[in-house]
Design an enzyme around this catalytic site. Structure first.
Site, PDB file in Angstrom:
ATOM      1  N   ASP A  29      38.688 -30.670 -20.818  1.00  0.00           N
ATOM      2  CA  ASP A  29      37.820 -29.714 -20.133  1.00  0.00           C
ATOM      3  C   ASP A  29      37.279 -28.744 -21.181  1.00  0.00           C
ATOM      4  O   ASP A  29      38.028 -28.291 -22.050  1.00  0.00           O
ATOM      5  CB  ASP A  29      38.632 -28.976 -19.069  1.00  0.00           C
ATOM      6  CG  ASP A  29      37.765 -28.186 -18.111  1.00  0.00           C
ATOM      7  OD1 ASP A  29      37.010 -27.316 -18.578  1.00  0.00           O
ATOM      8  OD2 ASP A  29      37.871 -28.410 -16.891  1.00  0.00           O
ATOM      9  N   ILE A  30      35.997 -28.395 -21.113  1.00  0.00           N
ATOM     10  CA  ILE A  30      35.424 -27.478 -22.107  1.00  0.00           C
ATOM     11  C   ILE A  30      35.777 -26.020 -21.820  1.00  0.00           C
ATOM     12  O   ILE A  30      35.589 -25.162 -22.672  1.00  0.00           O
ATOM     13  CB  ILE A  30      33.894 -27.631 -22.237  1.00  0.00           C
ATOM     14  CG1 ILE A  30      33.187 -27.335 -20.919  1.00  0.00           C
ATOM     15  CG2 ILE A  30      33.540 -29.008 -22.768  1.00  0.00           C
ATOM     16  CD1 ILE A  30      31.684 -27.198 -21.044  1.00  0.00           C
ATOM     17  N   GLU A  89      32.386 -28.508  -8.552  1.00  0.00           N
ATOM     18  CA  GLU A  89      31.511 -27.987  -9.593  1.00  0.00           C
ATOM     19  C   GLU A  89      30.642 -29.053 -10.247  1.00  0.00           C
ATOM     20  O   GLU A  89      29.584 -28.752 -10.774  1.00  0.00           O
ATOM     21  CB  GLU A  89      32.309 -27.209 -10.652  1.00  0.00           C
ATOM     22  CG  GLU A  89      33.367 -28.007 -11.383  1.00  0.00           C
ATOM     23  CD  GLU A  89      34.668 -28.233 -10.623  1.00  0.00           C
ATOM     24  OE1 GLU A  89      35.456 -29.057 -11.095  1.00  0.00           O
ATOM     25  OE2 GLU A  89      34.895 -27.619  -9.567  1.00  0.00           O
ATOM     26  N   HIS A  94      36.544 -36.335 -10.013  1.00  0.00           N
ATOM     27  CA  HIS A  94      37.341 -36.099 -11.204  1.00  0.00           C
ATOM     28  C   HIS A  94      38.666 -35.459 -10.838  1.00  0.00           C
ATOM     29  O   HIS A  94      38.771 -34.694  -9.896  1.00  0.00           O
ATOM     30  CB  HIS A  94      36.598 -35.267 -12.250  1.00  0.00           C
ATOM     31  CG  HIS A  94      36.084 -33.945 -11.787  1.00  0.00           C
ATOM     32  ND1 HIS A  94      35.009 -33.814 -10.944  1.00  0.00           N
ATOM     33  CD2 HIS A  94      36.495 -32.691 -12.065  1.00  0.00           C
ATOM     34  CE1 HIS A  94      34.769 -32.536 -10.726  1.00  0.00           C
ATOM     35  NE2 HIS A  94      35.673 -31.825 -11.388  1.00  0.00           N
TER      36      HIS A  94
END
Length: 134
Positions: A29-30, A89, A94
């Site tokens: 995850d960023i 989002e 996911h």
């Protein structure tokens, strides 16, 4: 139009890959809740709701996520690897896998980390190395 996650899985957008199979892809995850926070996606299904997946894809996604979680636990010091499926989002199914020390670590309202590119690359390499041992 392809989702951002489909584009990531195809290599069109860079990511910190931690695992991959023919059907599934896992990447950091960023904006992680914790070091090692990983997203697991089906490559070829862009539906945004996990319970819309056909049975084979659904079961395969969870089996793949299981292996990734084992690799995360081996690579990242943590008590457990938590799981969340929110999917609001990004319109692509996911699974979030988050290394946990406490239950509060899985609170998406808390401040997220801002790891450097170097930190992300090192974390991804550590998890990938553990995944490849499985």
């Amino acid at each position: 139009m392809a989702t951002i996650f489909t584009r990531i899985a195809k290599g069109e957008i860079p990511s910190y890959k931690v695992a991959e199979s023919d059907e599934f892809y896992a990447f950091l995850d960023i904006s992680p809740l914790a070091t090692g926070h990983t997203l697991v996606i089906p490559k070829n299904v862009e539906d945004d709701y996990i319970f819309h997946l056909d049975e084979k894809t659904y079961e395969g996604l969870w089996a793949f996520a299981h292996k990734v979680a084992v690799a995360i636990k081996a690579a990242i010091p943590c008590q457990r690897v938590g799981v969340a499926v929110l999917g609001m989002e990004v319109p692509h199914t996911h699974i979030h896998l988050v290394p946990l020390q406490t239950e509060g670590d899985l609170d998406f309202r808390k401040e997220h980390l801002c790891p450097s590119a170097e930190q992300q690359a090192q974390t991804a390499a550590s998890i990938l190395a553990e995944y490849e041992k499985l």
